[in-house]
Motif scaffolding. Structure first.
Motif, PDB file in Angstrom:
ATOM      1  N   GLU A 188     -27.085 -22.753  19.090  1.00 10.40           N
ATOM      2  CA  GLU A 188     -27.174 -24.667  19.162  1.00 10.40           C
ATOM      3  C   GLU A 188     -25.842 -25.637  19.065  1.00 10.40           C
ATOM      4  O   GLU A 188     -25.330 -25.973  19.675  1.00 10.40           O
ATOM      5  N   ALA A 189     -24.973 -24.514  18.117  1.00 15.05           N
ATOM      6  CA  ALA A 189     -23.581 -25.262  17.707  1.00 15.05           C
ATOM      7  C   ALA A 189     -23.068 -25.323  19.320  1.00 15.05           C
ATOM      8  O   ALA A 189     -21.887 -25.945  19.264  1.00 15.05           O
ATOM      9  N   ILE A 190     -22.574 -23.879  19.805  1.00 10.16           N
ATOM     10  CA  ILE A 190     -21.821 -23.655  20.561  1.00 10.16           C
ATOM     11  C   ILE A 190     -22.130 -24.287  22.070  1.00 10.16           C
ATOM     12  O   ILE A 190     -21.623 -24.740  23.237  1.00 10.16           O
ATOM     13  N   THR A 191     -23.431 -24.874  22.242  1.00  7.14           N
ATOM     14  CA  THR A 191     -23.802 -25.290  23.576  1.00  7.14           C
ATOM     15  C   THR A 191     -23.219 -26.745  22.994  1.00  7.14           C
ATOM     16  O   THR A 191     -23.177 -27.756  23.957  1.00  7.14           O
ATOM     17  N   SER A 192     -23.336 -27.295  22.087  1.00 10.32           N
ATOM     18  CA  SER A 192     -23.266 -28.387  21.176  1.00 10.32           C
ATOM     19  C   SER A 192     -21.397 -29.353  21.591  1.00 10.32           C
ATOM     20  O   SER A 192     -21.086 -30.151  22.375  1.00 10.32           O
ATOM     21  N   LEU A 193     -20.624 -27.933  21.408  1.00  6.89           N
ATOM     22  CA  LEU A 193     -19.535 -27.899  21.591  1.00  6.89           C
ATOM     23  C   LEU A 193     -18.763 -27.741  23.089  1.00  6.89           C
ATOM     24  O   LEU A 193     -17.904 -28.929  23.747  1.00  6.89           O
ATOM     25  N   SER A 194     -19.734 -26.993  24.010  1.00  2.00           N
ATOM     26  CA  SER A 194     -19.312 -27.307  25.171  1.00  2.00           C
ATOM     27  C   SER A 194     -19.888 -28.244  25.912  1.00  2.00           C
ATOM     28  O   SER A 194     -19.017 -28.222  26.820  1.00  2.00           O
ATOM     29  N   SER A 195     -20.715 -28.817  25.887  1.00  2.00           N
ATOM     30  CA  SER A 195     -21.284 -29.882  26.110  1.00  2.00           C
ATOM     31  C   SER A 195     -19.933 -30.995  25.336  1.00  2.00           C
ATOM     32  O   SER A 195     -19.981 -32.094  26.048  1.00  2.00           O
ATOM     33  N   LEU A 196     -19.824 -31.869  24.442  1.00  2.10           N
ATOM     34  CA  LEU A 196     -18.528 -32.488  23.784  1.00  2.10           C
ATOM     35  C   LEU A 196     -17.350 -32.088  24.856  1.00  2.10           C
ATOM     36  O   LEU A 196     -16.904 -33.379  25.254  1.00  2.10           O
ATOM     37  N   ILE A 197     -17.157 -31.403  25.104  1.00  6.29           N
ATOM     38  CA  ILE A 197     -16.103 -30.898  25.782  1.00  6.29           C
ATOM     39  C   ILE A 197     -15.805 -31.234  27.343  1.00  6.29           C
ATOM     40  O   ILE A 197     -14.834 -31.525  28.106  1.00  6.29           O
ATOM     41  N   GLU A 198     -17.145 -31.000  28.226  1.00  9.85           N
ATOM     42  CA  GLU A 198     -17.764 -31.513  29.649  1.00  9.85           C
ATOM     43  C   GLU A 198     -17.536 -32.929  29.301  1.00  9.85           C
ATOM     44  O   GLU A 198     -16.902 -33.288  30.265  1.00  9.85           O
ATOM     45  N   GLU A 199     -18.180 -33.582  28.771  1.00  8.92           N
ATOM     46  CA  GLU A 199     -17.989 -35.564  28.060  1.00  8.92           C
ATOM     47  C   GLU A 199     -16.373 -35.793  28.397  1.00  8.92           C
ATOM     48  O   GLU A 199     -16.344 -36.435  29.070  1.00  8.92           O
ATOM     49  N   TYR A 200     -15.302 -35.450  27.818  1.00  8.79           N
ATOM     50  CA  TYR A 200     -14.184 -35.168  27.583  1.00  8.79           C
ATOM     51  C   TYR A 200     -13.897 -34.850  28.744  1.00  8.79           C
ATOM     52  O   TYR A 200     -12.446 -35.999  29.859  1.00  8.79           O
ATOM     53  N   HIS A 201     -13.554 -33.696  29.640  1.00  9.57           N
ATOM     54  CA  HIS A 201     -13.337 -33.458  30.882  1.00  9.57           C
ATOM     55  C   HIS A 201     -14.090 -34.451  32.082  1.00  9.57           C
ATOM     56  O   HIS A 201     -13.344 -34.301  32.454  1.00  9.57           O
ATOM     57  N   HIS A 202     -15.501 -35.080  31.723  1.00  5.11           N
ATOM     58  CA  HIS A 202     -15.489 -35.996  32.879  1.00  5.11           C
ATOM     59  C   HIS A 202     -15.036 -37.354  32.643  1.00  5.11           C
ATOM     60  O   HIS A 202     -14.149 -37.384  33.880  1.00  5.11           O
ATOM     61  N   LEU A 203     -14.254 -37.560  31.497  1.00  4.26           N
ATOM     62  CA  LEU A 203     -13.985 -38.851  31.462  1.00  4.26           C
ATOM     63  C   LEU A 203     -12.488 -38.840  31.787  1.00  4.26           C
ATOM     64  O   LEU A 203     -11.998 -39.048  33.002  1.00  4.26           O
ATOM     65  N   ASP A 204     -11.313 -37.090  31.537  1.00  3.34           N
ATOM     66  CA  ASP A 204     -10.883 -37.280  32.332  1.00  3.34           C
ATOM     67  C   ASP A 204     -10.296 -36.833  33.999  1.00  3.34           C
ATOM     68  O   ASP A 204      -9.521 -37.802  34.290  1.00  3.34           O
ATOM     69  N   VAL A 205     -11.343 -36.318  34.438  1.00  4.24           N
ATOM     70  CA  VAL A 205     -11.252 -36.228  36.001  1.00  4.24           C
ATOM     71  C   VAL A 205     -11.889 -37.555  36.799  1.00  4.24           C
ATOM     72  O   VAL A 205     -11.120 -37.871  37.346  1.00  4.24           O
ATOM     73  N   ASN A 206     -12.526 -38.606  36.233  1.00  2.00           N
ATOM     74  CA  ASN A 206     -12.898 -39.911  36.952  1.00  2.00           C
ATOM     75  C   ASN A 206     -11.916 -41.116  36.250  1.00  2.00           C
ATOM     76  O   ASN A 206     -11.911 -42.639  36.289  1.00  2.00           O
ATOM     77  N   LYS A 207     -10.831 -40.327  34.882  1.00  2.06           N
ATOM     78  CA  LYS A 207      -9.719 -41.979  34.813  1.00  2.06           C
ATOM     79  C   LYS A 207      -9.268 -42.689  35.307  1.00  2.06           C
ATOM     80  O   LYS A 207      -8.816 -43.853  35.226  1.00  2.06           O
ATOM     81  N   GLY A 208      -8.797 -43.015  36.949  1.00  2.00           N
ATOM     82  CA  GLY A 208      -8.151 -43.172  37.332  1.00  2.00           C
ATOM     83  C   GLY A 208      -9.521 -44.153  38.457  1.00  2.00           C
ATOM     84  O   GLY A 208      -9.280 -44.794  39.609  1.00  2.00           O
ATOM     85  N   THR A 209     -10.924 -43.662  38.035  1.00  2.00           N
ATOM     86  CA  THR A 209     -11.778 -44.044  39.394  1.00  2.00           C
ATOM     87  C   THR A 209     -11.757 -45.999  38.520  1.00  2.00           C
ATOM     88  O   THR A 209     -12.341 -45.602  37.379  1.00  2.00           O
ATOM     89  N   LEU A 210     -11.712 -46.610  39.400  1.00  2.00           N
ATOM     90  CA  LEU A 210     -12.398 -47.960  38.967  1.00  2.00           C
ATOM     91  C   LEU A 210     -14.221 -48.166  38.534  1.00  2.00           C
ATOM     92  O   LEU A 210     -15.197 -47.939  39.764  1.00  2.00           O
ATOM     93  N   MET A 211     -14.339 -49.358  38.158  1.00  2.00           N
ATOM     94  CA  MET A 211     -15.603 -48.711  36.892  1.00  2.00           C
ATOM     95  C   MET A 211     -15.974 -50.441  36.839  1.00  2.00           C
ATOM     96  O   MET A 211     -15.930 -51.018  36.286  1.00  2.00           O
ATOM     97  N   HIS A 212     -16.679 -51.205  37.950  1.00  2.00           N
ATOM     98  CA  HIS A 212     -17.459 -52.386  37.772  1.00  2.00           C
ATOM     99  C   HIS A 212     -17.851 -52.454  36.496  1.00  2.00           C
ATOM    100  O   HIS A 212     -18.293 -52.202  36.267  1.00  2.00           O
ATOM    101  N   ASP A 213     -17.378 -54.067  35.915  1.00  2.00           N
ATOM    102  CA  ASP A 213     -18.536 -54.175  34.842  1.00  2.00           C
ATOM    103  C   ASP A 213     -20.163 -54.086  35.050  1.00  2.00           C
ATOM    104  O   ASP A 213     -20.584 -54.906  36.319  1.00  2.00           O
ATOM    105  N   THR A 214     -20.398 -53.613  34.236  1.00  3.12           N
ATOM    106  CA  THR A 214     -22.041 -53.875  33.714  1.00  3.12           C
ATOM    107  C   THR A 214     -22.558 -55.234  33.856  1.00  3.12           C
ATOM    108  O   THR A 214     -21.840 -55.536  32.840  1.00  3.12           O
TER     109      THR A 214
END
Length: 427
Positions: free
Chosen positions: A394-420
């Motif tokens: 569970e601990a390593i799954t939590s860490l991997s999920s955290l890394i994936e969240e950061y990775h997702h933001l990294d690869v999409n940092k240039g993508t424009l997002m409309h205001d919600t």
């Protein structure tokens, strides 16, 4: 007036705490010339009249009688806490703030979290409540601990969960010292990953401090101070070196590194303690810098560091502009304080919430997996009551999920997002 309570857990946490209280006292001695108990001093200290049996608290505006730190000290070994009690800082602590054992946690997260966490739960809660009761307006808990050892990682994160349980509305800012790759504790990757899950779930903000980075900073300063140029020497009262908070005449190897962390914590709270043209509330740190609840790892940067040691290094200018990702253009908070730290003419602290922590977390995951694939030293943990192998997965799954969240933001940092669309309140 608001107050904060410092909770120091484990050997490293208490050593950093020792430097913190040393610097805090010297700072107020430098600023508070009239010897009066003011609101700034009340942020981290109580003023009690020791002549009365119940140590009645003295109000703001009166003479300083006997200062007591707003702190709880926890360690499952007695060494560091005993040093504090026999050193120059012993007067600011009393037995009601201390909790120690003699056997230690054996560099085992499970022993700290499960065994000692269960055995000392009620005593820890009692001491935390007592510290909170001495506050008129409790604003924040600062937890200081290390990630590599058993008590710091295990019991430290157990204390963190108790803080959330007992004081859910009070901000929890955690300073975590991450072990270097060459750490002499072979099980530190296990301890760190198990602790990471707790930090992600229960902290409002985490200030990750890499041990190797502290070593590099201090080594560079010492090297430059012996560079042969006249006048290059490290000042004794700087934030790099200070011998005031330990036994007289003693200078421990980690004091210089711990002083950097202690200075960091003082800088975070300066704007909340002293007057300034733009004061900042500590609650505004997570409010403005944490757009996603789990991604609350804020990388701290502090300047000047080298000039504190009277070492000349060419000034590095800040960039005139900084790029912001499209989904967090307003993620910026500024505080301006009129009182500079001791020995400085000026100082700047930056807390950055960005994806640069991802490589550190990936490296930690790899070191964990190298041990876990071989099931090395696993039996030491599984023999502890309440600890199961699922805790590791569970601990390593939590860490991997955290890394994936950061990775997702990294690869999409240039993508424009409309205001919600903003929430509309029905009438």
């Amino acid at each position: 007036m608001t107050q904060s309570v410092v909770v120091q857990v484990g050997q490293c946490g208490n050593q950093v705490g020792c430097r913190f209280w040393d610097l805090a006292l010297r700072e107020h001695c430098h600023v508070n010339k009239k010897g009066l108990y003011d609101e700034a001093l009340g942020s981290f200290f109580r003023n009690v009249d020791s002549r009365k049996g119940d140590e009645t608290a003295c109000g703001v505006g009166g003479r300083i009688q006997n200062l007591k730190a707003r702190a709880v000290l926890v360690d499952m070994e007695e060494g560091v806490v005993n040093e504090l009690l026999h050193g120059p800082l012993h007067d600011i602590f009393d037995s009601t703030q201390l909790l120690t054992d003699v056997s230690g946690s054996g560099n085992n997260w499970a022993v700290g979290h499960m065994t000692y966490g269960s055995a000392y739960r009620e005593q820890i809660v009692q001491k935390l409540r007592r510290a909170a009761e001495h506050c008129d307006c409790l604003q924040c808990f600062f937890l200081i601990h290390s990630m590599g050892g058993g008590t710091g990682s295990g019991l430290g994160t157990r204390v963190l969960s108790l803080l959330e349980e007992e004081f859910p509305e009070v901000c929890r800012i955690v300073t975590s010292i991450y072990p270097s790759v060459e750490d002499d504790v072979i099980t530190s990757p296990y301890n760190s990953v198990l602790a990471m899950r707790e930090l992600t779930e229960h902290a409002d903000c985490v200030l990750p401090v890499e041990n190797q980075s502290l070593v590099d900073i201090v080594t560079k300063i010492q090297h430059m101070s012996h560079g042969g140029k006249p006048g290059l020497m490290i000042k004794r009262d700087s934030s790099i070196i200070s011998g005031q908070g330990v036994l007289v005449g003693a200078e421990r190897p980690f004091d210089a590194m711990n002083n950097i962390v202690a200075n960091l914590l003082l800088n975070i709270t300066s704007s909340a303690r002293f007057e300034g043209s733009l004061n900042m509330d500590l609650n505004e740190i997570p409010m403005n810098l944490v757009p996603f609840p789990r991604l609350h790892y804020l990388v701290p940067s502090l300047t000047p560091l080298y000039t504190l040691a009277d070492v000349y290094i060419p000034t590095r200018r800040l960039r005139p502009s900084l790029p912001f990702v499209s989904w967090n253009q307003e993620g910026w908070k500024t505080g301006l304080c009129s009182v500079s730290p001791v020995g400085h003419s000026h100082s700047l602290l930056a807390l950055a919430n960005n994806t640069c922590v991802k490589p550190t977390f990936m490296d930690l995951r790899e070191r964990f997996n190298r041990l876990y694939r071989k099931k090395a030293h696993l039996h030491h943990y599984l023999h502890v009551e309440g600890m199961e192998q699922s805790c590791f997965s569970e601990a390593i799954t939590s860490l991997s999920s955290l890394i994936e969240e950061y990775h997702h933001l990294d690869v999409n940092k240039g993508t424009l997002m409309h205001d919600t669309p903003r929430l509309s309140i029905c009438r």
